[in-house]
Design an enzyme around this catalytic site. Structure first.
Site, mmCIF file in Angstrom:
data_model
loop_
_atom_site.group_PDB
_atom_site.id
_atom_site.type_symbol
_atom_site.label_atom_id
_atom_site.label_comp_id
_atom_site.label_asym_id
_atom_site.label_seq_id
_atom_site.Cartn_x
_atom_site.Cartn_y
_atom_site.Cartn_z
ATOM 1 N N ALA A 48 -5.995 7.093 -5.891
ATOM 2 C CA ALA A 48 -7.102 8.043 -5.806
ATOM 3 C C ALA A 48 -7.900 7.717 -4.545
ATOM 4 O O ALA A 48 -7.842 6.594 -4.042
ATOM 5 C CB ALA A 48 -7.976 7.931 -7.044
ATOM 6 N N GLY A 83 -3.362 5.634 -8.638
ATOM 7 C CA GLY A 83 -3.031 7.019 -8.979
ATOM 8 C C GLY A 83 -1.684 7.453 -8.415
ATOM 9 O O GLY A 83 -1.030 8.340 -8.976
ATOM 10 N N GLU A 133 0.749 6.240 -10.851
ATOM 11 C CA GLU A 133 0.576 7.070 -12.057
ATOM 12 C C GLU A 133 1.177 8.461 -11.873
ATOM 13 O O GLU A 133 1.760 9.021 -12.804
ATOM 14 C CB GLU A 133 -0.914 7.158 -12.413
ATOM 15 C CG GLU A 133 -1.445 5.815 -12.904
ATOM 16 C CD GLU A 133 -2.955 5.786 -13.040
ATOM 17 O OE1 GLU A 133 -3.648 6.097 -12.047
ATOM 18 O OE2 GLU A 133 -3.446 5.471 -14.131
ATOM 19 N N GLU A 176 -6.079 -1.234 -9.565
ATOM 20 C CA GLU A 176 -7.447 -0.812 -9.895
ATOM 21 C C GLU A 176 -8.351 -1.980 -10.268
ATOM 22 O O GLU A 176 -9.546 -1.972 -9.982
ATOM 23 C CB GLU A 176 -7.439 0.207 -11.049
ATOM 24 C CG GLU A 176 -6.928 1.594 -10.660
ATOM 25 C CD GLU A 176 -5.432 1.765 -10.831
ATOM 26 O OE1 GLU A 176 -4.710 0.743 -10.940
ATOM 27 O OE2 GLU A 176 -4.978 2.927 -10.846
HETATM 28 C C1 HXC Z 1 -8.851 6.277 0.470
HETATM 29 C C2 HXC Z 1 -7.329 4.972 1.591
HETATM 30 C C3 HXC Z 1 -6.754 4.560 0.368
HETATM 31 C C4 HXC Z 1 -7.314 5.083 -0.847
HETATM 32 C C5 HXC Z 1 -5.684 3.617 1.980
HETATM 33 N N1 HXC Z 1 -6.621 4.366 2.554
HETATM 34 N N2 HXC Z 1 -5.745 3.714 0.641
HETATM 35 N N3 HXC Z 1 -8.370 5.816 1.638
HETATM 36 N N4 HXC Z 1 -8.367 5.927 -0.739
HETATM 37 N N5 HXC Z 1 -6.817 4.778 -2.057
HETATM 38 C C6 HXC Z 1 -6.902 4.513 3.994
HETATM 39 C C7 HXC Z 1 -7.512 3.270 4.617
HETATM 40 O O1 HXC Z 1 -8.890 3.234 4.372
HETATM 41 C C8 HXC Z 1 -7.184 3.458 6.046
HETATM 42 O O2 HXC Z 1 -8.067 4.397 6.635
HETATM 43 C C9 HXC Z 1 -5.801 4.110 6.022
HETATM 44 O O3 HXC Z 1 -5.686 4.667 4.721
HETATM 45 C C10 HXC Z 1 -4.682 3.112 6.203
HETATM 46 O O4 HXC Z 1 -4.865 2.059 5.268
HETATM 47 P P1 HXC Z 1 -4.903 0.510 5.668
HETATM 48 O O5 HXC Z 1 -5.580 -0.209 4.578
HETATM 49 O O6 HXC Z 1 -5.449 0.341 7.052
HETATM 50 O O7 HXC Z 1 -3.336 0.203 5.707
HETATM 51 P P2 HXC Z 1 -2.596 -1.182 5.358
HETATM 52 O O8 HXC Z 1 -3.332 -2.335 6.009
HETATM 53 O O9 HXC Z 1 -1.189 -0.937 5.685
HETATM 54 O O10 HXC Z 1 -2.770 -1.377 3.793
HETATM 55 C C11 HXC Z 1 -2.163 -0.470 2.881
HETATM 56 C C12 HXC Z 1 -2.716 -0.664 1.456
HETATM 57 C C13 HXC Z 1 -4.239 -0.556 1.457
HETATM 58 C C14 HXC Z 1 -2.269 -2.043 0.915
HETATM 59 C C15 HXC Z 1 -2.062 0.421 0.594
HETATM 60 O O11 HXC Z 1 -4.576 0.653 2.142
HETATM 61 C C16 HXC Z 1 -4.839 -0.507 0.101
HETATM 62 O O12 HXC Z 1 -4.951 -1.533 -0.580
HETATM 63 N N6 HXC Z 1 -5.275 0.696 -0.332
HETATM 64 C C17 HXC Z 1 -5.952 0.889 -1.601
HETATM 65 C C18 HXC Z 1 -4.978 0.867 -2.759
HETATM 66 C C19 HXC Z 1 -5.705 1.026 -4.077
HETATM 67 O O13 HXC Z 1 -6.552 0.204 -4.453
HETATM 68 N N7 HXC Z 1 -5.371 2.082 -4.839
HETATM 69 C C20 HXC Z 1 -5.947 2.336 -6.147
HETATM 70 C C21 HXC Z 1 -7.098 3.253 -5.998
HETATM 71 S S1 HXC Z 1 -7.925 3.550 -7.533
HETATM 72 P P3 HXC Z 1 -8.884 4.073 7.972
HETATM 73 O O14 HXC Z 1 -9.768 5.248 8.102
HETATM 74 O O15 HXC Z 1 -9.564 2.780 7.714
HETATM 75 O O16 HXC Z 1 -7.808 3.974 8.989
HETATM 76 C C22 HXC Z 1 -6.973 4.668 -8.319
HETATM 77 C C23 HXC Z 1 -7.431 5.117 -9.687
HETATM 78 C C24 HXC Z 1 -6.659 6.339 -10.134
HETATM 79 O O17 HXC Z 1 -5.969 5.083 -7.847
HETATM 80 C C25 HXC Z 1 -7.325 6.974 -11.326
HETATM 81 C C26 HXC Z 1 -6.950 8.423 -11.507
HETATM 82 C C27 HXC Z 1 -7.788 9.386 -10.754
#
Ligand code: HXC
Length: 257
Positions: free
Chosen positions: A65, A108, A111, A131
Site C-alpha cells: 500500500a 498489499g 496480498e 507491515e
Molecule cells: C510508497 C514506496 C513504497 C510504498 C517503495 N516506495 N515502497 N512508496 N509506498 N509501499 C518508493 C520509495 O519511497 C522510493 O521513492 C521508490 O519507491 C523506490 O524505493 P526504494 O526504497 O528507494 O527502493 P529500494 O532501496 O530498492 O528498496 C525497495 C523496498 C523498499 C525494499 C521494496 O522500497 C521498501 O521497503 N518499501 C516498503 C515496503 C513495505 O513496507 N510495504 C508494506 C506497506 S504496508 P523515492 O521517491 O524515495 O524515490 C501495506 C499494508 C497493506 O502494504 C494493507 C492493505 C491496504
C-alpha cells in the site's frame, strides 16, 4: 478507459493488466486499487475475457500500500475511507485471476498476489508481509491467506518478523505455482491464462468457486457444495459437447453455454 496507474488490454481472450506506477515500485494507492478493481469487474462481465492476468514490472509487482498516503491517517479516517471495501470486491470476481510476479510483492502487493487464483513468479520475486516493521499488521488478507497457503508457523514468522521469502522458497512451501527466469515470466503467465481460456467457461467458473469454498467450509459442506455444482453442469451444452467429443474421439468445441 482513462486509467492513470494501470494499463489494460485484451488479447486471445485474456485480460492483461499491468500495474503502472514504476517510480514508487507500484505502491498501491487508492486510485490504483480503484482503477484495478474497476477494470477487473469490467473484464469479469466481458464475454471475450476468460481469464485475467495482473502483472507489474521487472523490479516490482507491488511494494505494498502507499505508505505516505496513509501515514498520518487516524483510525476514524481509515474506517470511513474504508479502502479495504474496494479490495473485497476482488473476491466477487468469477473468472480466474493469475498474478505474474517479478521483483517485490510486499505487504498489499503480496496480498494482491494471494487474492489471485494462481501465482507465477520470476526468479527475482520476493514475497513478504513487512507491515509489522511499520507498526501495523497486514490488512488485505495477509494473515489469513498466507496462513492458509503456507501453514501457521511459516506465516507467523513472516508476519511477526517481516522477513520475506524468495521465489524458490515460495514455490517450495506452496505459495506459488511456478518459477521461471524473468524474461519468460510474461510468456509463462500468458500460456497458463490461454490454457484456462480454452476450457469451458461455465465449468471454469464453478470450479473456481468450489476450490475457493474449500478454504472456508467444513469438508462435509464443501463436498455437498461440490456435488451440487457437479450435477448442475449436466444442464450445460458444454458438458454434452465435452463428453460426446470424447466418445466420438474428436476435439470439443465449447460455447460457454
Ligand atoms: C510508497 C514506496 C513504497 C510504498 C517503495 N516506495 N515502497 N512508496 N509506498 N509501499 C518508493 C520509495 O519511497 C522510493 O521513492 C521508490 O519507491 C523506490 O524505493 P526504494 O526504497 O528507494 O527502493 P529500494 O532501496 O530498492 O528498496 C525497495 C523496498 C523498499 C525494499 C521494496 O522500497 C521498501 O521497503 N518499501 C516498503 C515496503 C513495505 O513496507 N510495504 C508494506 C506497506 S504496508 P523515492 O521517491 O524515495 O524515490 C501495506 C499494508 C497493506 O502494504 C494493507 C492493505 C491496504
Amino acid at each position: 478507459r482513462n486509467d492513470r496507474y494501470i494499463v489494460a488490454s485484451i488479447r486471445e481472450n485474456v485480460g492483461w493488466i499491468r500495474l503502472n506506477r514504476p517510480e514508487v515500485l507500484n505502491a498501491l494507492n487508492l486510485q490504483l486499487i480503484s482503477e484495478l478493481v474497476a477494470v477487473l469487474t469490467e473484464m469479469d462481465r466481458d464475454e471475450n475475457v476468460r481469464c485475467m492476468v495482473i502483472t507489474g514490472n521487472e523490479k516490482a509487482f507491488a511494494a505494498g500500500a502507499d505508505i505516505p498516503e496513509m501515514a498520518e491517517a487516524s483510525s476514524v479516517e481509515m474506517l470511513i475511507q474504508d479502502q479495504l471495501a474496494e479490495w473485497d470486491r476482488l473476491r466477487k470476481l468469477t473468472k480466474p485471476l493469475i498474478a505474474a510476479v517479478s521483483g517485490y510483492a510486499l505487504g498489499g502487493g503480496c496480498e494482491l498476489a494471494m487474492a489471485c487464483d494462481l501465482i507465477v513468479a520470476s526468479e527475482t520475486a520476493v514475497f513478504g508481509q513487512p507491515e509489522i516493521l511499520l507498526g501495523v499488521i497486514p490488512g488485505a488478507g495477509g494473515t489469513q491467506r498466507l496462513t492458509r497457503a503456507v501453514g501457521k508457523v511459516r506465516a507467523m514468522e513472516m508476519v511477526l518478523t517481516g522477513r520475506s521469502m524468495t521465489a524458490r522458497e515460495a514455490l517450495q512451501v506452496g505459495l506459488i505455482n511456478r518459477v521461471v527466469p524473468p524474461e519468460l515470466l510474461e510468456a509463462e503467465a500468458m500460456n497458463l491464462a490461454k490454457k484456462i481460456a480454452q476450457q469451458p467457461p461455465v465449468a471454469v467458473r464453478l470450479a473456481k468457486q468450489a476450490v475457493l469454498k474449500a478454504m472456508d467450509m467444513t469438508l462435509e459442506n464443501g463436498l455437498d457444495y461440490e456435488q451440487k455444482l457437479f450435477y448442475f453442469l449436466f444442464s450445460t451444452e458444454d458438458q454434452k459437447e465435452g463428453m460426446r467429443a470424447f466418445v466420438e474421439k474428436r476435439k470439443p468445441r465449447f460455447q460457454g453455454k
